[in-house]
Design a protein around this motif. Structure first.
Motif, PDB file in Angstrom:
ATOM      1  N   ARG A 231       0.837  -1.198   0.000  1.00 29.26           N
ATOM      2  CA  ARG A 231       0.000   0.000   0.000  1.00 29.26           C
ATOM      3  C   ARG A 231       0.872   1.249   0.000  1.00 29.26           C
ATOM      4  N   ARG A 232       0.242   2.407  -0.214  1.00 29.89           N
ATOM      5  CA  ARG A 232       0.962   3.676  -0.196  1.00 29.89           C
ATOM      6  C   ARG A 232       1.355   4.035   1.245  1.00 29.89           C
ATOM      7  N   GLY A 287     -14.035   2.632  -1.671  1.00 29.30           N
ATOM      8  CA  GLY A 287     -12.609   2.874  -1.513  1.00 29.30           C
ATOM      9  C   GLY A 287     -12.365   4.101  -0.657  1.00 29.30           C
ATOM     10  N   THR A 290      -6.721   8.415  -0.845  1.00 28.71           N
ATOM     11  CA  THR A 290      -5.423   8.471  -0.163  1.00 28.71           C
ATOM     12  C   THR A 290      -4.587   9.668  -0.573  1.00 28.71           C
ATOM     13  N   ASN A 291      -4.812  10.172  -1.772  1.00 26.61           N
ATOM     14  CA  ASN A 291      -3.980  11.295  -2.244  1.00 26.61           C
ATOM     15  C   ASN A 291      -4.748  12.067  -3.309  1.00 26.61           C
ATOM     16  N   PHE A 298      -6.311   9.544  -5.953  1.00 24.21           N
ATOM     17  CA  PHE A 298      -5.991   8.129  -5.811  1.00 24.21           C
ATOM     18  C   PHE A 298      -6.906   7.533  -4.736  1.00 24.21           C
ATOM     19  N   VAL A 299      -7.478   6.391  -5.075  1.00 25.72           N
ATOM     20  CA  VAL A 299      -8.421   5.736  -4.168  1.00 25.72           C
ATOM     21  C   VAL A 299      -7.906   4.329  -3.877  1.00 25.72           C
ATOM     22  N   GLU A 300      -7.758   4.003  -2.586  1.00 27.01           N
ATOM     23  CA  GLU A 300      -7.297   2.682  -2.169  1.00 27.01           C
ATOM     24  C   GLU A 300      -8.488   1.731  -2.101  1.00 27.01           C
ATOM     25  N   GLU A 306      -4.282   0.534  -5.378  1.00 30.12           N
ATOM     26  CA  GLU A 306      -4.822   1.885  -5.535  1.00 30.12           C
ATOM     27  C   GLU A 306      -5.209   2.106  -6.992  1.00 30.12           C
ATOM     28  N   THR A 329      -9.176  13.967   1.308  1.00 31.65           N
ATOM     29  CA  THR A 329      -8.344  12.851   1.741  1.00 31.65           C
ATOM     30  C   THR A 329      -9.020  12.080   2.873  1.00 31.65           C
TER      31      THR A 329
END
Length: 561
Positions: A231-232, A287, A290-291, A298-300, A306, A329
């Motif tokens: 993950r990020r 989701g 995340t960023n 960006f969606v986890e 992601e 976020t």
């Protein structure tokens, strides 16, 4: 004569005796401790000379003085006799001279020397090298910056001389060089026992923004932030702490630089192996954002997976808005899987696809002809934009503003914020366009006025104005203009002034233009048509009858009817 010679010889011998027996000032001589009193050692340096030295000059840094009566020591002779008639001597200076000789040899041979850190000065520390004081720069204390040098103070340890100048009394030493040399040997030994792909335990020694340094037992390896988890990870401190023992895999070893790259995520299963099966195209999933960037969010979907929601896929209606104004976020959102590229480890997601297309909804609820009401959002050179439900707009083109005015004139009657009513004339879902018409809700006075009138018809109108170029007439509320050249078949009668306002005139319809909303009329055309009809009914060019006779007969026939 003999007595004089003997005296000169005696003086010469006495002088020679003094020169031989008396030591030179500024030299190191040997002496014996004959007494210790009042914190000082009394030392006999021979030649019937004694001197005093403070006991602290016989002590090493951090230690008590070690000197006893009868000990033989070396001292430095500053002066043969001071004000008290004693020799002025120094143990410190003797040690310094001795130390400089020893240190110069060590410097020349590049060998290590022992010393002890005993003081702190600007930019570093002072080191006692057994009689000579050296400078240890702060950058040369350790391989990494030292926050607390307390444990190192007074401890005897090896140093490397970097530079020395006896004339100026300058010596610069390094502890770091010794550590690096020892560390290099240790690293070489540890690295020789490591292989790429090997799993080892290590201790986190330091954390930076880009990763963490892990001690593998004498050698450090870099665990980059991108290799910590699938993950990020925004910062290594999210999952690691200094002093923590971690299990890592050796990813790469550089034999030349002795650099070791480590990884943690490599010891876990890769979530991307099952992405295509878990997230089929067109499926909707929850989701977490995340960023957020300028080009999307960006969606986890799960730990290590992601996807990017491009800015063009975020909203049906908000086109030129920063993604940060649509999502935030850590926000949980529903997204649709649009595309998966397992090779590049990319998932394209859509946010707007999880909501119904507002143009489809509008088309279903507002068929063509439906009347709507909305606020004027914008006014352009080609029409009005009217706000509708679900943040969509409809456009009223200039040509759809008014039946009676040109669009450029009619648009002047509207202001931003006005509430208007209009009819839906077209909905293009693909192009996301809705066409509206304000005039469609009003009566078309022109169409009503010319209903049943066609080209060639004879209509009766009323003169409303007389101008030099012709006359203005009105027919069923519609204004029309008959030009001077159309006022009569005869040029002599083509005079506007022969008409009076309120006169009734019959004219032939020459044109019905719905676009310009103009009705073309001509008295001349009517006269010519009547003449042609009369000739066809009452005579011909071969009958011998004159045109006047024919028209007279036509008029009488008309009277009979």
């Amino acid at each position: 004569m003999c007595a004089k010679a003997s005296m000169e010889e005696f003086e010469a011998l006495l002088k020679e005796s003094f020169e031989i027996d008396t030591p030179e000032e500024g030299s190191v001589v040997k002496g014996r401790v004959i007494a210790i009193e009042a914190g000082q050692a009394i030392i006999d340096v021979g030649y019937k000379m004694e001197g005093r030295v403070d006991l602290k000059e016989f002590a090493n840094p951090g230690e008590a003085p070690s000197i006893n009566v009868g000990d033989e020591v070396e001292v430095y002779l500053d002066r043969v006799e001071n004000a008290r008639g004693e020799a002025q001597i120094s143990r410190d200076k003797a040690k310094r001279e001795e130390a400089w000789d020893r240190l110069e040899k060590a410097y020349a041979n590049e060998t290590r020397v022992d010393g002890a850190i005993f003081g702190r000065v600007k930019g570093g520390f002072t080191v006692d090298l057994g009689g000579a004081v050296a400078f240890l720069p702060g950058s040369q204390v350790d391989v990494r910056p030292v926050r607390d040098a307390g444990p190192l103070m007074g401890m005897k340890q090896p140093f490397q001389i970097l530079k020395m100048d006896r004339r100026r009394g300058n010596i610069v030493v390094s502890r770091r060089a010794i550590l690096e040399e020892s560390r290099a040997e240790q690293r070489a030994e540890v690295i020789s026992n490591l292989t790429e792909g090997q799993t080892v335990d290590g201790v986190v020694k330091n954390i930076t923004e880009y990763g963490a340094f892990v001690d593998l037992g004498g050698v450090d390896g870099l665990l980059h932030v991108t290799d910590m988890a699938w993950r990020r990870v925004n910062h290594p401190s999210e999952i690691l702490a200094i002093g923590e023992t971690v299990k890592v895999q050796v990813i790469k070893i550089n034999k030349e630089t002795h650099r070791i790259s480590l990884g943690m995520k490599q010891l876990q299963s890769d979530p991307w192996d099952a992405v295509e099966k878990a997230y089929p195209l067109g499926s909707v999933h929850k989701g977490r954002v995340t960023n957020i960037t300028d080009y999307g969010a960006f969606v986890e979907l799960e730990a290590g997976v992601e996807g990017l929601v491009h800015v063009s896929e975020m909203s049906w209606t908000k086109k030129n808005v920063h993604p940060g104004k649509i999502v935030s976020t850590s926000q949980e959102v529903d997204v649709m899987v649009l595309e998966i590229d397992s090779a590049k480890r990319r998932v394209s997601l859509g946010l707007k696809q999880t909501q119904r297309n507002p143009w489809e909804v509008f088309a279903e609820t507002h068929p063509v002809g439906t009347a709507i009401e909305g606020e004027v959002k914008n006014i352009t050179e080609f029409g009005l934009f009217v706000g509708l439900d679900n943040d969509i707009d409809g456009m009223v083109h200039l040509s759809d503003l008014s039946w009676d005015q040109r669009g450029e004139e009619a648009i002047q009657n509207y202001r931003k914020g006005d509430v208007v009513k209009a009819a839906v004339t077209e909905v293009d879902i693909e192009k996301e366009r809705i066409s509206l018409s304000i005039k469609a809700l009003g009566d078309d006075t022109f169409t009503d006025a010319v209903d049943g009138v066609k080209r060639g018809s004879i209509v009766t109108s009323t003169v409303t104005a007389i101008e030099e170029g012709g006359i203005e007439v009105e027919y069923n509320g519609m204004k029309s203009f008959i030009r001077r050249s159309d006022l009569s078949r005869d040029r002599a009668d083509q005079r506007p002034e022969r008409f009076q306002i309120g006169d009734k005139v019959d004219a032939r319809v020459t044109n019905v233009d719905s676009k310009t909303r103009r009705l073309g009329l001509s008295i001349k055309a009517r006269e010519i048509a009547e003449e042609k009809e009369a000739v066809e009914q009452y005579g011909s060019s071969d009958s011998g009858a004159s045109l006047g006779d024919i028209l007279s007969a036509a008029l009488k026939g008309g009277d009979r009817n």
